[in-house]
Design a protein around this motif. Sequence first.
Motif, PDB file in Angstrom:
ATOM      1  N   ASN A 142       2.558   8.961 -20.105  1.00 10.04           N
ATOM      2  CA  ASN A 142       1.133   9.230 -19.943  1.00 10.04           C
ATOM      3  C   ASN A 142       0.935  10.704 -19.550  1.00 10.04           C
ATOM      4  N   SER A 151       0.334  11.592 -15.954  1.00  6.67           N
ATOM      5  CA  SER A 151       1.447  11.601 -15.003  1.00  6.67           C
ATOM      6  C   SER A 151       1.922  13.028 -14.755  1.00  6.67           C
ATOM      7  N   ASP A 162       5.916   4.091 -15.907  1.00  5.11           N
ATOM      8  CA  ASP A 162       5.588   4.899 -17.082  1.00  5.11           C
ATOM      9  C   ASP A 162       6.740   4.934 -18.089  1.00  5.11           C
ATOM     10  N   SER A 164       2.870   2.567 -11.842  1.00  7.32           N
ATOM     11  CA  SER A 164       3.558   2.394 -13.120  1.00  7.32           C
ATOM     12  C   SER A 164       4.813   3.254 -13.151  1.00  7.32           C
ATOM     13  N   GLN A 208       2.368   0.440 -19.658  1.00  2.00           N
ATOM     14  CA  GLN A 208       3.135  -0.362 -18.693  1.00  2.00           C
ATOM     15  C   GLN A 208       2.604  -0.161 -17.277  1.00  2.00           C
ATOM     16  N   THR A 209       2.452  -1.259 -16.526  1.00  5.75           N
ATOM     17  CA  THR A 209       2.137  -1.198 -15.100  1.00  5.75           C
ATOM     18  C   THR A 209       3.116  -2.080 -14.354  1.00  5.75           C
ATOM     19  N   ASP A 210       3.419  -1.699 -13.119  1.00  4.76           N
ATOM     20  CA  ASP A 210       4.397  -2.437 -12.315  1.00  4.76           C
ATOM     21  C   ASP A 210       3.953  -3.879 -12.083  1.00  4.76           C
ATOM     22  N   GLU A 211       2.714  -4.053 -11.639  1.00  2.76           N
ATOM     23  CA  GLU A 211       2.251  -5.385 -11.246  1.00  2.76           C
ATOM     24  C   GLU A 211       2.161  -6.331 -12.437  1.00  2.76           C
ATOM     25  N   GLN A 212       1.804  -5.805 -13.593  1.00  2.00           N
ATOM     26  CA  GLN A 212       1.759  -6.623 -14.802  1.00  2.00           C
ATOM     27  C   GLN A 212       3.164  -7.077 -15.184  1.00  2.00           C
ATOM     28  N   GLY A 265       3.716   9.699  -9.691  1.00  3.00           N
ATOM     29  CA  GLY A 265       3.414   8.463  -8.980  1.00  3.00           C
ATOM     30  C   GLY A 265       3.388   8.663  -7.479  1.00  3.00           C
ATOM     31  N   LYS A 315      -4.663   5.414  -8.984  1.00  2.82           N
ATOM     32  CA  LYS A 315      -4.237   4.845 -10.270  1.00  2.82           C
ATOM     33  C   LYS A 315      -3.284   3.668 -10.074  1.00  2.82           C
ATOM     34  N   ALA A 316      -3.182   2.822 -11.079  1.00  5.74           N
ATOM     35  CA  ALA A 316      -2.306   1.649 -11.022  1.00  5.74           C
ATOM     36  C   ALA A 316      -0.849   2.096 -10.997  1.00  5.74           C
TER      37      ALA A 316
END
Length: 278
Positions: free
Chosen positions: A72, A75, A195, A193, A200-204, A42, A190-191
């Motif tokens: 992922n 990553s 991970d 996360s 999974q994503t942080d903003e979601q 990240g 990349k979004a």
Amino acid sequence: MKSDISTLLIDTELTTKILVQFIQNEVHKVGFRKVVMGLSGGIDSAVVAYLAAQALGPENVHVIMMPYKTSNPDSLGDAKKVIEDLQLPSKVIEITPMIDAYFNHFKDEGYDMLRKGNKMARERMTILYDHSSLWNALVIGTSNKTELLLGYGTIYGDMASALNPIGDIYKNQMYQLARYLQIPKSIIEKAPSADLWEGQTDEQELGFTYDEVDCFLYYKYDCRYSDVELLDYFNQDFIAKVTKKVQLNHYKRKAPIIAKISHRSVGHDFLYPRDWNS
């Protein structure tokens, strides 16, 4: 009225110099020459790796990649790009056996993904601290200011460290530093996360964008805008939601509170700087 993201612009060259000097000073003055860190692939850990390599020399920045079976694969690939670019000493330690062995005890009871994610974060930190002893290296942190204020991290997990060069840098500003430091483009694009589980994503998970919350945090806690002033930029529900999150997670940002019994208590009256013995 919309908040202005340009208020978060930083002088990336000057900021880099300050952070590099910070790492160098804080490591050397307590008698160390090396750091050890988790490299996730990240943006935050990548930026810290680049800063630490400048401060201490790449040979003194030991990185460990600690994937779980659902991590992922990209990553790990992105982490290896950083290692190759900087020529860092590294190793991969798979945490799947440790995590699965623990949660196999709870098959009948069940458990949620948050609990499992916290366990994974703490497992990774135990590995880093074990290797800090092995390599005589300080654990360097990778939690940014946005995460620390929101409590978006695991206490004694990814929030643990001996020093943290990016704890006063908002997520938006991390991207500015990443571009200046020329970290691999795949990491920047990349979004974000943690991970911790597939997709999974942080903003979601947070329910808002980093740019939006960074502006809010900057206005409220750096500029000290009142809630009335903040209404010019954000709706009442957002203000209440984020403020509550910052307040409820304050315990994560503080050392454990100690009951005061004597006339000189650790954390109350017995207060010395970190480099007291140097």
